[in-house]
Write a protein that holds these residues in place. Structure first.
Motif, mmCIF file in Angstrom:
data_model
loop_
_atom_site.group_PDB
_atom_site.id
_atom_site.type_symbol
_atom_site.label_atom_id
_atom_site.label_comp_id
_atom_site.label_asym_id
_atom_site.label_seq_id
_atom_site.Cartn_x
_atom_site.Cartn_y
_atom_site.Cartn_z
ATOM 1 N N ARG A 51 0.819 -1.209 0.000
ATOM 2 C CA ARG A 51 0.000 0.000 0.000
ATOM 3 C C ARG A 51 0.859 1.268 0.000
ATOM 4 N N ILE A 52 1.804 1.342 0.931
ATOM 5 C CA ILE A 52 2.565 2.575 1.122
ATOM 6 C C ILE A 52 3.572 2.822 0.008
ATOM 7 N N PHE A 53 4.241 1.759 -0.451
ATOM 8 C CA PHE A 53 5.345 1.967 -1.382
ATOM 9 C C PHE A 53 5.053 1.590 -2.833
ATOM 10 N N TYR A 54 4.007 0.836 -3.070
ATOM 11 C CA TYR A 54 3.764 0.378 -4.441
ATOM 12 C C TYR A 54 2.386 0.751 -4.981
ATOM 13 N N GLY A 55 1.599 1.493 -4.202
ATOM 14 C CA GLY A 55 0.366 2.054 -4.737
ATOM 15 C C GLY A 55 -0.858 1.171 -4.699
ATOM 16 N N LEU A 56 -0.878 0.149 -3.859
ATOM 17 C CA LEU A 56 -2.084 -0.672 -3.715
ATOM 18 C C LEU A 56 -3.243 0.215 -3.276
ATOM 19 N N ASP A 57 -4.389 0.087 -3.953
ATOM 20 C CA ASP A 57 -5.515 0.984 -3.702
ATOM 21 C C ASP A 57 -6.489 0.438 -2.655
ATOM 22 N N ARG A 58 -5.952 -0.040 -1.560
ATOM 23 C CA ARG A 58 -6.781 -0.384 -0.399
ATOM 24 C C ARG A 58 -5.946 -0.142 0.851
ATOM 25 N N PHE A 59 -6.628 0.099 1.955
ATOM 26 C CA PHE A 59 -5.924 0.299 3.208
ATOM 27 C C PHE A 59 -5.494 -1.043 3.801
ATOM 28 N N SER A 60 -4.490 -0.992 4.671
ATOM 29 C CA SER A 60 -3.976 -2.194 5.313
ATOM 30 C C SER A 60 -3.753 -1.913 6.796
ATOM 31 N N GLU A 61 -3.627 -2.971 7.605
ATOM 32 C CA GLU A 61 -3.637 -2.789 9.058
ATOM 33 C C GLU A 61 -2.283 -2.942 9.741
ATOM 34 N N ASP A 62 -1.499 -3.950 9.368
ATOM 35 C CA ASP A 62 -0.346 -4.357 10.164
ATOM 36 C C ASP A 62 0.980 -3.936 9.540
ATOM 37 N N LEU A 63 2.019 -3.967 10.355
ATOM 38 C CA LEU A 63 3.386 -3.767 9.881
ATOM 39 C C LEU A 63 4.113 -5.106 9.986
ATOM 40 N N ASP A 64 4.440 -5.685 8.846
ATOM 41 C CA ASP A 64 5.059 -7.011 8.793
ATOM 42 C C ASP A 64 6.508 -6.892 8.315
ATOM 43 N N PHE A 65 7.403 -7.525 9.055
ATOM 44 C CA PHE A 65 8.818 -7.489 8.712
ATOM 45 C C PHE A 65 9.396 -8.894 8.720
ATOM 46 N N SER A 66 10.410 -9.106 7.904
ATOM 47 C CA SER A 66 11.133 -10.369 7.852
ATOM 48 C C SER A 66 12.608 -10.090 8.111
ATOM 49 N N LEU A 67 13.198 -10.826 9.020
ATOM 50 C CA LEU A 67 14.643 -10.707 9.188
ATOM 51 C C LEU A 67 15.342 -11.164 7.919
ATOM 52 N N LEU A 68 16.532 -10.632 7.685
ATOM 53 C CA LEU A 68 17.310 -11.007 6.511
ATOM 54 C C LEU A 68 18.055 -12.313 6.737
ATOM 55 N N GLU A 69 18.239 -12.665 8.011
ATOM 56 C CA GLU A 69 18.843 -13.933 8.400
ATOM 57 C C GLU A 69 18.118 -14.439 9.648
ATOM 58 N N SER A 70 17.960 -15.738 9.758
ATOM 59 C CA SER A 70 17.284 -16.302 10.926
ATOM 60 C C SER A 70 18.037 -15.939 12.206
ATOM 61 N N ASN A 71 17.266 -15.521 13.211
ATOM 62 C CA ASN A 71 17.857 -15.152 14.502
ATOM 63 C C ASN A 71 16.785 -15.276 15.576
ATOM 64 N N SER A 72 16.796 -16.400 16.300
ATOM 65 C CA SER A 72 15.799 -16.654 17.329
ATOM 66 C C SER A 72 15.900 -15.681 18.498
ATOM 67 N N ASP A 73 17.041 -15.015 18.637
ATOM 68 C CA ASP A 73 17.253 -14.108 19.768
ATOM 69 C C ASP A 73 16.878 -12.658 19.447
ATOM 70 N N PHE A 74 16.461 -12.410 18.224
ATOM 71 C CA PHE A 74 16.133 -11.021 17.855
ATOM 72 C C PHE A 74 14.968 -10.511 18.696
ATOM 73 N N SER A 75 15.074 -9.259 19.113
ATOM 74 C CA SER A 75 14.024 -8.637 19.920
ATOM 75 C C SER A 75 13.674 -7.255 19.380
ATOM 76 N N LEU A 76 12.413 -6.908 19.473
ATOM 77 C CA LEU A 76 11.965 -5.571 19.086
ATOM 78 C C LEU A 76 12.150 -4.545 20.199
ATOM 79 N N GLU A 77 12.322 -5.030 21.413
ATOM 80 C CA GLU A 77 12.354 -4.145 22.569
ATOM 81 C C GLU A 77 13.316 -2.959 22.424
ATOM 82 N N PRO A 78 14.547 -3.164 21.929
ATOM 83 C CA PRO A 78 15.469 -2.023 21.840
ATOM 84 C C PRO A 78 14.993 -0.916 20.903
ATOM 85 N N TYR A 79 14.038 -1.228 20.032
ATOM 86 C CA TYR A 79 13.578 -0.237 19.053
ATOM 87 C C TYR A 79 12.360 0.553 19.536
ATOM 88 N N PHE A 80 11.743 0.113 20.629
ATOM 89 C CA PHE A 80 10.552 0.793 21.125
ATOM 90 C C PHE A 80 10.774 2.270 21.430
#
Length: 283
Positions: A51-80
């Motif tokens: 929607r935001i970057f490619y012009g999809l003509d409908r609204f969307s709800e969530d922010l979805d991200f994929s790590l570039l490499e698997s990492n079971s220890d990754f945390s979002l907390e430091p970015y809050f």
């Protein structure tokens, strides 16, 4: 500032106003992440990226991200703190909390696995701050897949609000692969996500090719395809079977609140989606 940004969407009712506000909040969240090393480690994908970057003509709800490499220890907390600080810069108070998981299983949906971080951005008083006469609050789910299927392609995309910055995103063919996988294999039992179908139609109309390699990695990752390879014909056969068995009334009911003109859904039928397959491109 927020009111001016909302006015750019020219909303016609409360629902459209709230959808515009949610998208503005999504962009502010992205800007906060961009001030960190987050996009050195992760890429943006899913309907909101489309929607935001490619012009999809409908609204969307969530922010979805994929790590570039698997990492079971990754945390979002430091970015809050960076996200919260970004909202404070435009006069908005927010909180972030962990989202409760009701389903404890290895595969929770097409994208959301046991190794996915679920966090929820809660906008406490933003509706009132924006001058909207509503008792509703806005919540944005933030997800990071810590053990993603890889093989996707990426590119840097520019966003201008609330300031100019770049976001690392899946390319359109890789996004199309993820969307097709979701349409076919989303583990929602009897529930259907009509937004998958709307986006699928959008990709076909835009002539975007599906990234077969990334689709295969996703299908094998979720256990929905066990063979080493998959052909264009096999993908189309899977899609055709889905088109011929789904309830299109259910599909339409899910997507209608995300689009401005539901007349576009009138043509939707098994025949229509099977005819779209003829025009589907893959690479």
């Amino acid at each position: 500032m927020i009111k001016e940004w909302i006015a750019e969407y020219q909303p016609k009712n409360e629902e459209e106003t709230l959808s515009a506000l949610r998208e503005i909040m999504q962009e502010i969240s992205l800007s906060g992440l961009s001030r960190t090393d987050f996009f050195d480690k992760a890429a943006f994908y899913g309907g909101t990226a489309l929607r935001i970057f490619y012009g999809l003509d409908r609204f969307s709800e969530d922010l979805d991200f994929s790590l570039l490499e698997s990492n079971s220890d990754f945390s979002l907390e430091p970015y809050f703190p960076f996200i919260i600080e970004e909202f404070e810069a435009v006069g908005i108070k927010v909180s972030i909390r962990e989202k409760d998981k009701k389903i404890k299983s290895q595969i929770e949906s097409a994208f959301l696995k046991s190794e996915t971080i679920w966090k929820e951005l809660v906008l406490e008083d933003i509706v009132k701050q924006a001058g909207i006469q509503s008792n509703k609050s806005i919540k944005i789910k933030i997800e990071v897949d810590r053990k993603p299927p890889l093989g996707f392609e990426m590119e840097e995309k520019l966003l201008l609000r609330p300031f100019s910055f770049y976001v690392k995103c899946f390319t359109l063919p890789s996004l199309f692969a993820g969307k097709t996988h979701a349409l076919l294999f989303r583990k929602w039992k009897t529930r259907v996500k009509g937004r998958d179908w709307y986006d699928f139609e959008w990709y076909i109309k835009k002539g975007i090719p599906l990234d077969i390699g990334h689709f295969l990695k996703r299908a094998k990752d979720t256990g929905d395809w066990t063979k080493k390879t998959i052909t264009k014909e096999q993908i189309k056969d899977l899609l055709s079977e889905k088109f011929n068995t789904v309830s299109f009334d259910t599909v339409k009911d899910d997507v209608v609140r995300f689009i401005k003109d539901d007349k576009a859904l009138k043509i939707w039928s098994p025949k229509y989606f099977n005819d779209l397959l003829v025009k589907m491109k893959m690479e």
